[in-house]
Scaffold this motif. Structure first.
Motif, PDB file in Angstrom:
ATOM      1  N   ASN A 159      20.836   8.230   4.143  1.00  0.00           N
ATOM      2  CA  ASN A 159      20.513   9.543   3.998  1.00  0.00           C
ATOM      3  C   ASN A 159      19.257   9.402   3.733  1.00  0.00           C
ATOM      4  OD1 ASN A 159      19.657  12.221   2.917  1.00  0.00           O
ATOM      5  ND2 ASN A 159      21.714  11.981   2.607  1.00  0.00           N
ATOM      6  N   LYS A 160      18.172   8.718   5.240  1.00  0.00           N
ATOM      7  CA  LYS A 160      17.426   9.212   5.407  1.00  0.00           C
ATOM      8  C   LYS A 160      16.617  10.012   3.985  1.00  0.00           C
ATOM      9  CE  LYS A 160      13.575   8.423   7.770  1.00  0.00           C
ATOM     10  NZ  LYS A 160      12.093   7.919   9.274  1.00  0.00           N
ATOM     11  N   SER A 161      16.583  11.477   4.389  1.00  0.00           N
ATOM     12  CA  SER A 161      15.448  12.348   3.206  1.00  0.00           C
ATOM     13  C   SER A 161      16.040  11.993   2.179  1.00  0.00           C
ATOM     14  CB  SER A 161      16.657  13.826   3.579  1.00  0.00           C
ATOM     15  OG  SER A 161      17.620  13.624   3.387  1.00  0.00           O
ATOM     16  N   ALA A 162      17.581  11.514   1.266  1.00  0.00           N
ATOM     17  CA  ALA A 162      17.174  11.106  -0.102  1.00  0.00           C
ATOM     18  C   ALA A 162      17.442  10.139  -0.840  1.00  0.00           C
ATOM     19  CB  ALA A 162      19.215  11.684  -0.234  1.00  0.00           C
ATOM     20  N   LYS A 163      16.979   9.046   0.895  1.00  0.00           N
ATOM     21  CA  LYS A 163      16.124   7.886   0.130  1.00  0.00           C
ATOM     22  C   LYS A 163      17.687   6.593   0.116  1.00  0.00           C
ATOM     23  CE  LYS A 163      11.903   9.059  -1.942  1.00  0.00           C
ATOM     24  NZ  LYS A 163      11.329   8.794  -1.896  1.00  0.00           N
ATOM     25  N   GLN A 164      18.836   7.130   0.248  1.00  0.00           N
ATOM     26  CA  GLN A 164      20.253   6.591   0.012  1.00  0.00           C
ATOM     27  C   GLN A 164      20.783   6.175   1.105  1.00  0.00           C
ATOM     28  OE1 GLN A 164      22.097   9.763  -2.587  1.00  0.00           O
ATOM     29  NE2 GLN A 164      20.593   9.662  -4.228  1.00  0.00           N
ATOM     30  N   PHE A 165      21.591   4.843   0.475  1.00  0.00           N
ATOM     31  CA  PHE A 165      22.128   4.488   1.823  1.00  0.00           C
ATOM     32  C   PHE A 165      24.034   4.318   0.866  1.00  0.00           C
ATOM     33  CE2 PHE A 165      20.838  -0.089   1.239  1.00  0.00           C
ATOM     34  CZ  PHE A 165      19.500   0.112   0.743  1.00  0.00           C
ATOM     35  N   SER A 166      24.547   3.746   1.429  1.00  0.00           N
ATOM     36  CA  SER A 166      26.218   3.100   0.527  1.00  0.00           C
ATOM     37  C   SER A 166      27.021   2.315   1.930  1.00  0.00           C
ATOM     38  CB  SER A 166      26.993   4.504   0.060  1.00  0.00           C
ATOM     39  OG  SER A 166      26.942   4.990   1.316  1.00  0.00           O
ATOM     40  N   LEU A 167      27.489   1.579   1.250  1.00  0.00           N
ATOM     41  CA  LEU A 167      28.691   0.550   1.567  1.00  0.00           C
ATOM     42  C   LEU A 167      29.701   1.515   1.266  1.00  0.00           C
ATOM     43  CD1 LEU A 167      28.913  -1.780   3.322  1.00  0.00           C
ATOM     44  CD2 LEU A 167      29.396  -2.958   1.030  1.00  0.00           C
ATOM     45  N   HIS A 168      30.877   1.320   2.399  1.00  0.00           N
ATOM     46  CA  HIS A 168      32.179   2.256   2.002  1.00  0.00           C
ATOM     47  C   HIS A 168      33.135   0.576   2.967  1.00  0.00           C
ATOM     48  CE1 HIS A 168      31.270   6.346   1.886  1.00  0.00           C
ATOM     49  NE2 HIS A 168      30.207   5.045   1.410  1.00  0.00           N
ATOM     50  N   ILE A 169      33.965  -0.010   1.337  1.00  0.00           N
ATOM     51  CA  ILE A 169      35.013  -0.951   2.259  1.00  0.00           C
ATOM     52  C   ILE A 169      36.318  -0.203   2.687  1.00  0.00           C
ATOM     53  CG2 ILE A 169      35.526  -2.994   1.715  1.00  0.00           C
ATOM     54  CD1 ILE A 169      33.648  -4.125  -0.336  1.00  0.00           C
ATOM     55  N   MET A 170      36.557   0.168   3.196  1.00  0.00           N
ATOM     56  CA  MET A 170      37.953   0.580   3.691  1.00  0.00           C
ATOM     57  C   MET A 170      39.297  -0.277   3.270  1.00  0.00           C
ATOM     58  SD  MET A 170      36.290   2.960   4.504  1.00  0.00           S
ATOM     59  CE  MET A 170      37.958   4.932   4.829  1.00  0.00           C
ATOM     60  N   ASP A 171      39.987  -0.285   3.223  1.00  0.00           N
ATOM     61  CA  ASP A 171      42.070  -0.660   3.278  1.00  0.00           C
ATOM     62  C   ASP A 171      41.400  -2.172   2.336  1.00  0.00           C
ATOM     63  OD1 ASP A 171      43.799  -2.825   5.586  1.00  0.00           O
ATOM     64  OD2 ASP A 171      43.769  -1.265   2.980  1.00  0.00           O
ATOM     65  N   SER A 172      40.158  -1.459   1.136  1.00  0.00           N
ATOM     66  CA  SER A 172      40.069  -3.123  -0.100  1.00  0.00           C
ATOM     67  C   SER A 172      41.538  -4.089   0.357  1.00  0.00           C
ATOM     68  CB  SER A 172      39.469  -2.400  -0.707  1.00  0.00           C
ATOM     69  OG  SER A 172      38.188  -1.184  -0.898  1.00  0.00           O
ATOM     70  N   GLN A 173      40.743  -5.581   0.119  1.00  0.00           N
ATOM     71  CA  GLN A 173      41.738  -6.571   0.419  1.00  0.00           C
ATOM     72  C   GLN A 173      40.773  -7.788  -1.219  1.00  0.00           C
ATOM     73  OE1 GLN A 173      44.767  -6.624   1.916  1.00  0.00           O
ATOM     74  NE2 GLN A 173      43.875  -4.593   2.799  1.00  0.00           N
ATOM     75  N   PRO A 174      42.476  -7.766  -1.558  1.00  0.00           N
ATOM     76  CA  PRO A 174      41.734  -8.764  -3.007  1.00  0.00           C
ATOM     77  C   PRO A 174      41.627  -9.695  -2.492  1.00  0.00           C
ATOM     78  CG  PRO A 174      44.210  -8.599  -2.799  1.00  0.00           C
ATOM     79  CD  PRO A 174      43.497  -7.824  -1.939  1.00  0.00           C
ATOM     80  N   GLY A 175      41.287 -10.233  -1.014  1.00  0.00           N
ATOM     81  CA  GLY A 175      39.298 -11.483  -0.685  1.00  0.00           C
ATOM     82  C   GLY A 175      38.643 -10.630  -0.719  1.00  0.00           C
ATOM     83  N   ASP A 176      38.104  -8.968  -0.170  1.00  0.00           N
ATOM     84  CA  ASP A 176      36.961  -8.487  -0.687  1.00  0.00           C
ATOM     85  C   ASP A 176      36.272  -8.471  -2.219  1.00  0.00           C
ATOM     86  OD1 ASP A 176      38.128  -5.824   0.985  1.00  0.00           O
ATOM     87  OD2 ASP A 176      36.899  -7.598   2.022  1.00  0.00           O
ATOM     88  N   SER A 177      36.822  -9.047  -3.050  1.00  0.00           N
ATOM     89  CA  SER A 177      36.437  -9.123  -4.477  1.00  0.00           C
ATOM     90  C   SER A 177      35.521 -10.551  -4.476  1.00  0.00           C
ATOM     91  CB  SER A 177      38.288  -9.803  -5.052  1.00  0.00           C
ATOM     92  OG  SER A 177      38.325  -8.933  -5.103  1.00  0.00           O
ATOM     93  N   ALA A 178      34.301  -9.741  -4.515  1.00  0.00           N
ATOM     94  CA  ALA A 178      33.529 -10.745  -4.297  1.00  0.00           C
ATOM     95  C   ALA A 178      32.129  -9.622  -5.454  1.00  0.00           C
ATOM     96  CB  ALA A 178      32.389 -10.613  -3.279  1.00  0.00           C
ATOM     97  N   THR A 179      30.677 -10.388  -5.340  1.00  0.00           N
ATOM     98  CA  THR A 179      29.811  -9.729  -5.660  1.00  0.00           C
ATOM     99  C   THR A 179      28.765  -8.696  -4.840  1.00  0.00           C
ATOM    100  OG1 THR A 179      29.590 -10.456  -7.473  1.00  0.00           O
ATOM    101  CG2 THR A 179      27.512  -8.919  -6.624  1.00  0.00           C
ATOM    102  N   TYR A 180      28.452  -7.455  -4.442  1.00  0.00           N
ATOM    103  CA  TYR A 180      28.074  -6.860  -3.053  1.00  0.00           C
ATOM    104  C   TYR A 180      26.270  -6.450  -3.459  1.00  0.00           C
ATOM    105  CZ  TYR A 180      32.348  -7.034  -0.866  1.00  0.00           C
ATOM    106  OH  TYR A 180      33.456  -7.690  -0.372  1.00  0.00           O
ATOM    107  N   PHE A 181      25.299  -7.606  -2.973  1.00  0.00           N
ATOM    108  CA  PHE A 181      24.007  -6.865  -3.136  1.00  0.00           C
ATOM    109  C   PHE A 181      23.413  -5.504  -1.709  1.00  0.00           C
ATOM    110  CE2 PHE A 181      23.048  -9.790  -6.316  1.00  0.00           C
ATOM    111  CZ  PHE A 181      23.762 -10.569  -6.204  1.00  0.00           C
TER     112      PHE A 181
END
Lengths: 112, 114
Positions: free
Chosen positions: A67-89
């Motif tokens: 969202n350029k006007s709000a100066k925001q961005f987000s990450l969506h992880i669909m169907d999250s799995q145990p193997g996705d357990s990590a730190t995200y930057f």
């Protein structure tokens, strides 16, 4: 002065659920916004990235919303799995050949 | 190897000693970055090399930190007179060049200063 603010600091999601991590930035000169995934003892791995001329980018189960006007961005992880357990930057940079400015990171735990 | 490599993977040193950390970038990558990852501070930029250009040293925290890149490939980060607050993971990243944003990280060197 924190140029990229990331939230939440930690996140617990049930297997199969949607994980959402948010970032906000101040500097409108930023034009590249990557997300990195880091497992313990490993270096950050580039996951997905977006430029401000598009509002969404999807790669498999991972989607960036921008969202350029709000100066925001987000990450969506669909169907999250145990193997996705990590730190995200999240990160941002002004142009190619410049340093990445990182958020503080989000520790994701996906419970089975 | 296919990725960025760093050595050593772990380094324990005594306060006041000098240390050298090494980074081998991905073959063909002309841009090389050093970052530091510490608890509570996240990932911080230290220094950037691009080809034969003068490095961007704007992130170096003090004059005890220096880095060089020989032959446009391997880089060495040197910390002189180490302090306990230098304890962190030092990460190296490389990129194809000045027109490419994507940075690929190595596994890092964990430095512990006793």
């Amino acid at each position: 002065q924190q140029q990229v603010k990331q939230s939440p600091q930690s996140l617990i999601v049930q297997k199969g659920g949607i994980s959402i991590i948010n970032c906000a930035y101040e500097n409108t000169a930023f034009d590249y916004f990557p997300w990195y995934q880091q497992f313990p003892g490993k270096g950050p791995a580039l996951l997905i990235a977006i430029r401000p001329d598009v509002s969404e980018k999807k790669e498999g189960r991972f989607t960036i919303s921008f969202n350029k006007s709000a100066k925001q961005f987000s990450l969506h992880i669909m169907d999250s799995q145990p193997g996705d357990s990590a730190t995200y930057f999240c990160a941002a940079s002004k142009k190619a050949g410049t340093a990445l400015i990182f958020g503080k990171g989000t520790t994701l735990s996906v419970s089975s | 190897g296919a990725g960025v490599s760093q050595s050593p993977s772990n380094k324990v040193t005594e306060k006041g000693k000098d240390v050298e950390l090494r980074c081998d970038p991905i073959s063909g990558h002309t841009a090389l970055y050093w970052y530091r990852q510490s608890l509570g501070q996240g990932l911080e930029f230290l220094i950037y090399f691009q080809g034969n250009s003068a490095p961007d040293k704007s992130g170096l925290p003090s004059d005890r930190f220096s880095a060089e890149r020989t032959g446009g490939s391997v880089s060495t980060l040197t910390i002189q007179r180490t302090q306990q607050e230098d304890s962190a993971v030092y990460l190296c990243a490389s990129s194809l060049g000045i027109t490419y944003n994507e940075q690929f990280f190595g596994p890092g060197t964990r430095l512990t200063v006793l």
